[in-house]
Design a protein around this motif. Structure first.
Motif, PDB file in Angstrom:
ATOM      1  N   ARG A   1      46.548  44.630  51.621  1.00  0.00           N
ATOM      2  CA  ARG A   1      46.008  43.274  51.487  1.00  0.00           C
ATOM      3  C   ARG A   1      46.804  42.281  52.309  1.00  0.00           C
TER       4      ARG A   1
ATOM      5  N   GLU B   1      41.822  35.185  49.157  1.00  0.00           N
ATOM      6  CA  GLU B   1      42.176  36.388  49.921  1.00  0.00           C
ATOM      7  C   GLU B   1      40.941  37.235  50.169  1.00  0.00           C
TER       8      GLU B   1
ATOM      9  N   GLN C   1      41.859  42.840  54.610  1.00  0.00           N
ATOM     10  CA  GLN C   1      42.740  43.999  54.435  1.00  0.00           C
ATOM     11  C   GLN C   1      42.878  44.701  55.775  1.00  0.00           C
TER      12      GLN C   1
END
Ligand SMILES: O=C(O)CCC(=O)C(=O)O
Ligand SMILES: [Fe+2]
Length: 351
Positions: free
Chosen positions: A254, A242, A245
């Motif tokens: 996120r 990940e 954002q």
């Protein structure tokens, strides 16, 4: 060399080389205390997922309604049902990873040596003395129009790179065109309004983003907050890591990874052409202590000589024109200057 010159020199180094030293990021990468990334919570409402296959079926109204709400509340969505195989997407990702893993001397061949050009293998281009630099390197290539490709900058190593990027470009353009056709319908415009504006002369850029690990992810951005200058951007995210954002209702949120989906977001061009109905979202990328991250963003934009303005049909007495007519290349010139400073450009085009 003065201290200042030394720091500038560091600014030119590729971030991968800095990361390999394992040292703390140099001062030019460190965000001001008030701008630093704090870890936001996962989204309270899920990031919208739109099934492109269903969207294009005769009874795709439900999916189109989802798309409209995704665009109005988030400015982005995760696209599934895009008909590109998992194995092909893995191949694209592996090819990108293999490139970034090559020795620095090999990659340096793809550095563009002309000042002011953004194509090629580079770290964050330095446009201002006081610019805070991003913790990422990129390989940035024009992929369409095909006859304008600068093949000298297209890696020959890994050997399948050019072929894979070409195939990905052709397949993804179809995905972009489909989404744009549905968007035009949502706005009650001629279905081909956006695709015709892009047409055969569209400037399409692929940007392979490489975010090395960072010993202080709390101090730097992989990519500072920005909106894209494109009409539409389609990102192939990292499969596992990940980092993206988005600013939603004034809060950072996120975006979870969804390995088989694309992340689709709209850029300033769409905000202008839709007369502000579809907003171009502000987004940023954070780095990781132990994990590197790779993404591939494809930007679709009008050719530089074209004029950018709200669609006539979206302007009337009730909906006054919000943006003036600007030449695409003028917009982009201001855009890249502002981008390096972490500033937005859309206000410059506002009436
Ligand atoms: O790395 C990502 O997920 C997003 C990249 C991005 O926003 C960009 O390249 O403009
Ligand atoms: Fe972006």
């Amino acid at each position: 060399m003065t201290e200042e010159e030394k720091e500038r020199e560091v600014g030119r180094k590729l971030v991968q080389a800095l990361a390999e030293t394992g040292q703390e990021p140099p001062i030019r990468y460190i965000q001001r205390a008030e701008d630093r990334p704090i870890d936001p919570p996962p989204p309270s409402s899920p990031v919208p997922v739109v099934d492109l296959h269903r969207l294009l079926q005769a009874d795709g109204q439900d999916e189109a309604a989802k798309l409209r709400s995704a665009l109005q509340s988030w400015g982005l969505f995760q696209a599934i049902g895009h008909e590109m195989s998992v194995s092909f997407l893995d191949e694209v990702r592996n090819t990108a990873r293999e490139f970034f893993q090559l020795p620095m001397e090999v990659k340096q061949k793809y550095k563009y040596l002309t000042e002011g050009k953004l194509e090629g293998y580079e770290s964050d281009p330095v446009a201002n003395e006081d610019q805070i630099l991003d913790w990422s390197d990129r390989l940035y290539l024009l992929v369409q129009p095909e006859n304008e490709r600068n093949l000298d900058l297209w890696p020959e190593n890994p050997h399948s790179f050019r072929e894979i990027l070409h195939e990905y470009t052709m397949k993804l353009r179809k995905v972009a065109d489909k989404i744009l056709m549905v968007m035009a319908k949502l706005l009650d415009l001629n279905e081909e309004y956006f695709t015709q504006q892009l047409g055969g002369t569209a400037a399409v850029y692929a940007r392979f983003n490489y975010y090395p690990c960072c010993s202080r992810p709390d101090l730097v951005f992989g990519l500072k907050p920005h909106s894209d200058g494109s009409m539409i951007t389609i990102v192939l995210p990292d499969k596992d890591v990940e980092g993206l954002q988005v600013l939603k209702d004034g809060e950072w949120v996120r975006i979870p990874t969804n390995p088989h989906s694309f992340l689709v977001n709209f850029g300033d061009e769409m905000e202008i052409m839709s007369n502000g109905i579809f907003k171009s979202p502000v987004h940023r990328v954070v780095t990781n202590l132990e994990k590197e991250r790779i993404s591939l963003a494809m930007f679709y934009a009008l050719e530089p000589e074209k004029e950018l303005e709200p669609a006539d049909r979206l302007v009337d007495e009730m909906h006054p024109r919000l943006y003036r007519k600007v030449k695409m290349k003028d917009y982009l010139e201001v855009f890249f200057r502002n981008f390096s400073q972490g500033k937005r450009t859309i206000d410059w085009a506002k009436i």
